[in-house]
Enzyme design. Structure first.
Site, mmCIF file in Angstrom:
data_model
loop_
_atom_site.group_PDB
_atom_site.id
_atom_site.type_symbol
_atom_site.label_atom_id
_atom_site.label_comp_id
_atom_site.label_asym_id
_atom_site.label_seq_id
_atom_site.Cartn_x
_atom_site.Cartn_y
_atom_site.Cartn_z
ATOM 1 N N CYS A 25 -1.450 7.604 4.787
ATOM 2 C CA CYS A 25 -1.308 8.766 3.911
ATOM 3 C C CYS A 25 -0.403 9.997 4.537
ATOM 4 O O CYS A 25 -0.852 10.466 5.660
ATOM 5 C CB CYS A 25 -2.800 9.359 3.813
ATOM 6 S SG CYS A 25 -2.718 11.025 3.032
ATOM 7 N N CYS B 216 1.487 13.919 -2.714
ATOM 8 C CA CYS B 216 1.361 12.698 -2.233
ATOM 9 C C CYS B 216 2.319 12.459 -1.319
ATOM 10 O O CYS B 216 3.502 12.291 -1.826
ATOM 11 C CB CYS B 216 1.201 11.547 -3.405
ATOM 12 S SG CYS B 216 0.875 9.872 -2.684
ATOM 13 N N GLY B 217 2.206 12.420 0.032
ATOM 14 C CA GLY B 217 3.221 12.232 0.744
ATOM 15 C C GLY B 217 3.850 11.020 1.015
ATOM 16 O O GLY B 217 5.206 10.869 0.715
ATOM 17 N N GLN C 76 -8.937 13.145 -0.098
ATOM 18 C CA GLN C 76 -9.210 11.745 0.815
ATOM 19 C C GLN C 76 -9.985 12.335 2.021
ATOM 20 O O GLN C 76 -9.931 13.652 2.329
ATOM 21 C CB GLN C 76 -7.960 11.349 1.220
ATOM 22 C CG GLN C 76 -7.193 10.669 0.316
ATOM 23 C CD GLN C 76 -5.917 10.112 0.621
ATOM 24 O OE1 GLN C 76 -4.884 10.838 0.886
ATOM 25 N NE2 GLN C 76 -5.550 8.870 0.123
#
EC number: 5.1.1.7
Length: 292
Positions: A75, A226-227, A46
């Protein structure tokens, strides 16, 4: 024209970060894709664009673009990298800052050990707000969680749906490492019941305070971490009665700690943020790459 960038990662989820305060930036989706391309660009899951906010009650605004060039709401790993970026560049001397993202305001705190804690806000479960259109899907209730069943590659996937500012569908699997995430993930991501697509999480329960997690991210594919996916998985497990807060989430890229006190309360995520290198983009070359 040259543009400075910083390459960062949060638990292996990697980002190109651009300072839109020093240089106003208005790229097309094709240009964002060109930067994110791992062969012809810098390469990233990203991209983060740091900007000043027009709101007096927040310190910064930042925008998030997926590998496919589409802008997204939130995000978690990117939020941690954002804090390190503005701190390292001297854009703030605060330990705790408030930032504006597409879906609202987040509070971010730099810890003394260099870890970053992000107030991810309260999770949302209403189907219409994800959005999620379950129609006549089979359902079951476990604890406080209602799951819906999709048939994916001949298997029944019982999904817990939750928004952490972006939509997630989480299922429990026996062995996250062995599960065919890259086969099932895109089918869940683009299923018709998720009009804006969804992030698909595959969670293996290790004990009541630990899980192993893989996430197939909307617009990015499987990433090392992925948080928001870690938050969604922990919340789903707690609601189902399978987990207790805090939860250690182990991903391919590293560990995150997720704490949640229950319904209506914010999810707190703590994890690392790392600067990898800095460089400059040739914008003329970028435009040529984006045109092909």
């Amino acid at each position: 024209m040259k543009l400075h960038f910083t390459k960062m990662h949060g638990a292996g989820n990697d980002f190109v970060v651009l300072d839109g305060i020093a240089t106003p930036i208005d790229f097309t989706p094709e240009q964002w894709r060109a930067i994110a391309d791992r062969h012809f660009g810098v390469g990233a899951d990203q991209l983060l664009l740091v900007e000043r906010s027009t709101r007096p009650d927040v310190d910064f605004r930042y925008r998030i673009f997926n590998h496919d060039g589409g802008e997204v709401e939130q995000c978690g790993n990117g939020a941690r990298c954002f804090v390190k970026f503005v701190t390292d560049r001297g854009l703030t001397d605060k330990r705790t800052i408030r930032v504006e993202v597409m879906n609202g305001i987040s509070t971010l705190t730099m810890q003394p050990d260099g870890q970053v804690t992000v107030d991810m806000g309260a999770p949302v479960f209403e189907a219409a707000r994800l959005p999620f259109v379950p129609d006549a899907l089979p359902t079951r209730v476990e604890g406080r969680d209602t799951q819906h069943a999709l048939q994916i590659n001949g298997r029944t996937a019982w999904l817990s749906t939750v928004s952490m500012g972006n939509p997630h569908a989480v299922q429990v699997v026996d062995d996250a490492e062995a599960f065919p995430v890259r086969e099932d993930g895109p089918l869940i991501e683009s299923h018709a019941v998720f009009p804006r697509r969804v992030n698909a999480g595959f969670m293996e329960i290790a004990d009541r305070h630990a899980i192993r997690l893989r996430v197939y991210e909307r617009g990015a594919g499987e990433t090392l971490a992925c948080g928001t996916g870690a938050c969604a998985a922990a919340v789903a497990g707690i609601r189902r009665g399978l987990l207790d807060s805090p939860v250690k989430v182990t991903t391919h890229g590293g560990d995150l700690t997720i704490a949640w006190a229950g319904e209506g309360e914010p999810v707190m995520m703590t994890g690392p943020a790392t600067t990898v290198f800095e460089g400059t983009l040739d914008l003329d070359a970028l435009k040529q790459t984006a045109a092909h």
